[in-house]
Design a protein around this motif. Sequence first.
Motif, PDB file in Angstrom:
ATOM      1  N   GLN A  61       0.878  -1.174   0.000  1.00 31.89           N
ATOM      2  CA  GLN A  61       0.000   0.000   0.000  1.00 31.89           C
ATOM      3  C   GLN A  61       0.908   1.215   0.000  1.00 31.89           C
ATOM      4  O   GLN A  61       1.792   1.334   0.843  1.00 31.89           O
ATOM      5  CB  GLN A  61      -0.872   0.011   1.262  1.00 31.89           C
ATOM      6  N   GLU A  62       0.693   2.076  -0.975  1.00 28.68           N
ATOM      7  CA  GLU A  62       1.565   3.237  -1.068  1.00 28.68           C
ATOM      8  C   GLU A  62       0.761   4.497  -1.326  1.00 28.68           C
ATOM      9  O   GLU A  62      -0.314   4.426  -1.909  1.00 28.68           O
ATOM     10  CB  GLU A  62       2.525   3.065  -2.246  1.00 28.68           C
ATOM     11  N   ILE A  63       1.317   5.603  -0.903  1.00 28.59           N
ATOM     12  CA  ILE A  63       0.677   6.877  -1.227  1.00 28.59           C
ATOM     13  C   ILE A  63       1.442   7.464  -2.398  1.00 28.59           C
ATOM     14  O   ILE A  63       2.625   7.779  -2.282  1.00 28.59           O
ATOM     15  CB  ILE A  63       0.671   7.788   0.002  1.00 28.59           C
ATOM     16  N   GLN A  64       0.793   7.490  -3.539  1.00 31.09           N
ATOM     17  CA  GLN A  64       1.445   7.998  -4.743  1.00 31.09           C
ATOM     18  C   GLN A  64       0.842   9.350  -5.047  1.00 31.09           C
ATOM     19  O   GLN A  64      -0.252   9.423  -5.593  1.00 31.09           O
ATOM     20  CB  GLN A  64       1.215   7.049  -5.925  1.00 31.09           C
TER      21      GLN A  64
ATOM     22  N   ARG B   7       0.846  12.647  -7.136  1.00 32.48           N
ATOM     23  CA  ARG B   7       1.378  13.210  -8.357  1.00 32.48           C
ATOM     24  C   ARG B   7       1.975  14.563  -8.018  1.00 32.48           C
ATOM     25  O   ARG B   7       1.313  15.388  -7.411  1.00 32.48           O
ATOM     26  CB  ARG B   7       0.184  13.409  -9.294  1.00 32.48           C
TER      27      ARG B   7
ATOM     28  N   ARG C  44      -6.750   7.764  -1.966  1.00 33.27           N
ATOM     29  CA  ARG C  44      -5.537   8.377  -1.440  1.00 33.27           C
ATOM     30  C   ARG C  44      -4.372   7.383  -1.450  1.00 33.27           C
ATOM     31  O   ARG C  44      -3.219   7.760  -1.330  1.00 33.27           O
ATOM     32  CB  ARG C  44      -5.772   8.876  -0.006  1.00 33.27           C
ATOM     33  N   VAL C  45      -4.702   6.080  -1.537  1.00 35.03           N
ATOM     34  CA  VAL C  45      -3.690   5.030  -1.437  1.00 35.03           C
ATOM     35  C   VAL C  45      -3.743   4.159  -2.693  1.00 35.03           C
ATOM     36  O   VAL C  45      -4.824   3.862  -3.197  1.00 35.03           O
ATOM     37  CB  VAL C  45      -3.960   4.167  -0.177  1.00 35.03           C
ATOM     38  N   THR C  46      -2.575   3.773  -3.205  1.00 32.77           N
ATOM     39  CA  THR C  46      -2.514   2.812  -4.310  1.00 32.77           C
ATOM     40  C   THR C  46      -2.127   1.460  -3.729  1.00 32.77           C
ATOM     41  O   THR C  46      -1.089   1.332  -3.087  1.00 32.77           O
ATOM     42  CB  THR C  46      -1.452   3.240  -5.339  1.00 32.77           C
ATOM     43  N   GLU C  47      -2.988   0.477  -3.936  1.00 34.62           N
ATOM     44  CA  GLU C  47      -2.735  -0.860  -3.387  1.00 34.62           C
ATOM     45  C   GLU C  47      -2.334  -1.819  -4.486  1.00 34.62           C
ATOM     46  O   GLU C  47      -2.918  -1.787  -5.572  1.00 34.62           O
ATOM     47  CB  GLU C  47      -4.020  -1.424  -2.753  1.00 34.62           C
TER      48      GLU C  47
END
Lengths: 249, 313
Positions: free
Chosen positions: A214-217, A219, B130-133
Amino acid sequence: KILCLIRQVPDAEAKVKAALGRVDLDGATMALDGMDEYGVEQALRINEGGANTVAVALGNSRFEDAIRRALAMGLERAVHIETDVLLDVVSQAQILKAVVLEETPDLVFVGGQHADTDSQALGAALAEALGWNQITWTTELSLTDGIAKATHDTDDGKESLELALPAVITTQQGLNEPRYPTLPNIMKAKKKEIRKTTPEQYGVSSSKVRIVSQEIQERPRLNKLLDGKDPIAAATELIKLLHEEAKVI
Amino acid sequence: MILVVCEFDTKLKKSALEILGAAQRLSKSVTAVLLGTGAGNVATEAAQYTSQVLVCEDALLEGAKNMAQAISDLSEQAEATMVLMAGSRGGREIAPRVAVRLNAPYLEDATSLSSIEGGLQIQHYAYLARVTETLEAIAPVVVCSVKPNTQVVAEPSGSTGEIYEVELELAASGIKILGRTVEKTSRVALTEASVVVTGGRGLGSPENFALIESLADVLGAGVGATRAAVDAGWRPYGEQVGQTGKTVQPNAYIAVGVSGAVQHLSGMGKSKNIVAINKDAEAPIFKVADYGIIGDLHAIMPALIEAAKKLRD
Ligand SMILES: Cc1cc2nc3c(=O)[nH]c(=O)nc-3n(C[C@H](O)[C@H](O)[C@H](O)COP(=O)(O)OP(=O)(O)OC[C@H]3O[C@@H](n4cnc5c(N)ncnc54)[C@H](O)[C@@H]3O)c2cc1C
Ligand SMILES: Nc1ncnc2c1ncn2[C@@H]1O[C@H](COP(=O)(O)O)[C@@H](O)[C@H]1O
C-alpha cells in the motif's frame, strides 16, 4: 427485522499515512463510514424507535466505536465479528451469510462504497451468498407488505423497480439525511448489547486476496498560481499556459 | 483461458474494448461473452479480437443475479482461469456475485493488471483514492473488474473468431422494472472527456453555471459539479464528481468555486492537470493544482471564456 452492516474507516479529513508498504492508521481519527450511516438512518425510519434493528460489523477491535455510534443513532443491538485479518469480500460474504441466517432479517443495508477499501462489492457478494436480490445505489425506498419499491442510480441514469423481500439494499447519498445522536442516546448506547464472535466460528480464517503493498502515490503538482487582481491578464496567461506548456487545450 | 464479459449497445462499448485489450496482453486464449438482447448484433465485431465468442440473447438475462449465474456457468463450462469485467456500476454489481458463485478471489476496479504464477496481480485505489494498493490472488480462477479509462483498447487479432450461440437455464429474476430514465447530455460524456469544467458552491446560483457551460462549450469539455452544487438542486446528479459520483481522469480538470474536499478529490485527483479558480488562496484545491487563478470567479470566468474563444478562433 433489519440488519445494517457497518464499518469503521478513517475520517475523511484524517491524513492517511503509509510506511513500509502498509497504510498506518495509528493516530488517525476513525469514524462510522458515511455511506453506512444512510443505511442506519433508513432502518430507523422503517422501524421507528429502533425495534428489531441490528448493527453487524466485521473488523478489528476499533470497530467498536462505529458500533457505538450506530447504537447511539438508535439501532437496538449489535453483532461484532472481531478480527485483525483483512478478509477478501467473498470470505466476508461467507461469514455474514451465516450471521444473516442466525438473525433472519427481511432487509440488509450495506454502504454503497466503503471509504477504506473503495469497494462496492460487499452488498452484491452477500446477496449472492444468500441467493437474494439486491438494489444498488438506492436513493428512494418504500416498503409495503413485504414488497420493496425503490429508485436507484444506474450507469447512465435512474431506474425504479419493485421486488419481494428479503433483499440487500446498498445505499447512496440522497437516500436520507442521517441524524446526529443525541446525548441521552449516546448514554443509552453504552448499555446496549454487543454480541462478540470471530470469523473462525464461521469456518473462515484466511483471505483469498493478499495485499502486496500500500503506497501513497502523490502526483507532483506544478502549483503555478496566478493573481487574479487583473482578470484579463490572468485569464490570458492561464489559457496560454494550458495551450503552450501543458498542451491540453 | 480468459473470459471477457463485454458491455455493448449497438456496438461494443469502450469498456469492452479496454478489457479485451487487457486480456490480449495477459493471454493468447481469450473468449468474449455477449449477454442480453442485441448480443448477436455485436458478435462479429467481438470476433475480430478473440478466438471465440459466446452469445446468449435469453430474455431472462436481466438483473445482476441472472447475469452472474450465466457468467459463472459459462466460466465453469469453458474452464476459464480468469473472468474480466468492466468496472462500471453494473459490472461491479455482477462481478462479486460471479466470484461468490465460483468461490474465487475477487479483485476490484483494477487500474493495471499483470500475470503472476497461478494467478493475477493488480493495482487499484483505496482510502478514497488516497492510497494505491497492489493486490494478488492465486487460485484456479480469479474474477477481476477493471476501472474504466485505464486500459489501452484491443487491436484486431487479424483472424476472425468462432461465434457460438449458447443456451442457459435461467429462472425469472423476481425484479419488476417500473421505469428508466437515461440522463442525456449534448456535451461529451463526463467520464470520456479530455477536458472537464466543474462548478462548485462558489458559483452561488444555478444561473451562474452558464459560466461553466460557456467555457465547456468553447473547450469542447464535459461539465461536472460538486456534491454541494448537486445537493442544492443546481445540477443533475449525473454530473457529480467524487466519492459518491463519477470518477474522472481527464487531461485537464478545471475546478471553479470548488474547495477541494477529500470526497471530491477522490473522484478527480488522478487528473493529469488540475486547474483551480477560487477566491480563497487557502482553499485545499490549490494544494493539488498545477495551474490556478486566485480571484473572484465572476470576474475571472468571463475573461477566461473570452481568452479561450480567441485561442479557438
Ligand atoms: C459520504 C460523503 C460523500 C461525499 N461525496 C462527495 C462527492 O462525490 N463529490 C463531492 O463533490 N463532494 C462529496 N462530498 C461532500 C464534500 O465533503 C464537500 O462538502 C463538497 O465537495 C463541497 O463542495 P464545494 O467545493 O462545491 O463547496 P464548498 O466547500 O462550499 O467550496 C466552495 C468554494 O468556492 C469558493 N468560492 C466562493 N465564492 C467564490 C467566488 N466568487 N469566486 C471564486 N471562488 C469562490 C470558496 O472559496 C470555496 O473554496 C461527500 C461528503 C460525504 C460525507
Ligand atoms: N454559501 C456558501 N458559500 C461558500 N461556502 C459555504 C456556503 N455554505 C456553506 N459553506 C461552507 O461549506 C462547508 C460545508 O458546509 P455544509 O456541507 O453545509 O456543512 C463549510 O465549510 C461551510 O462553511
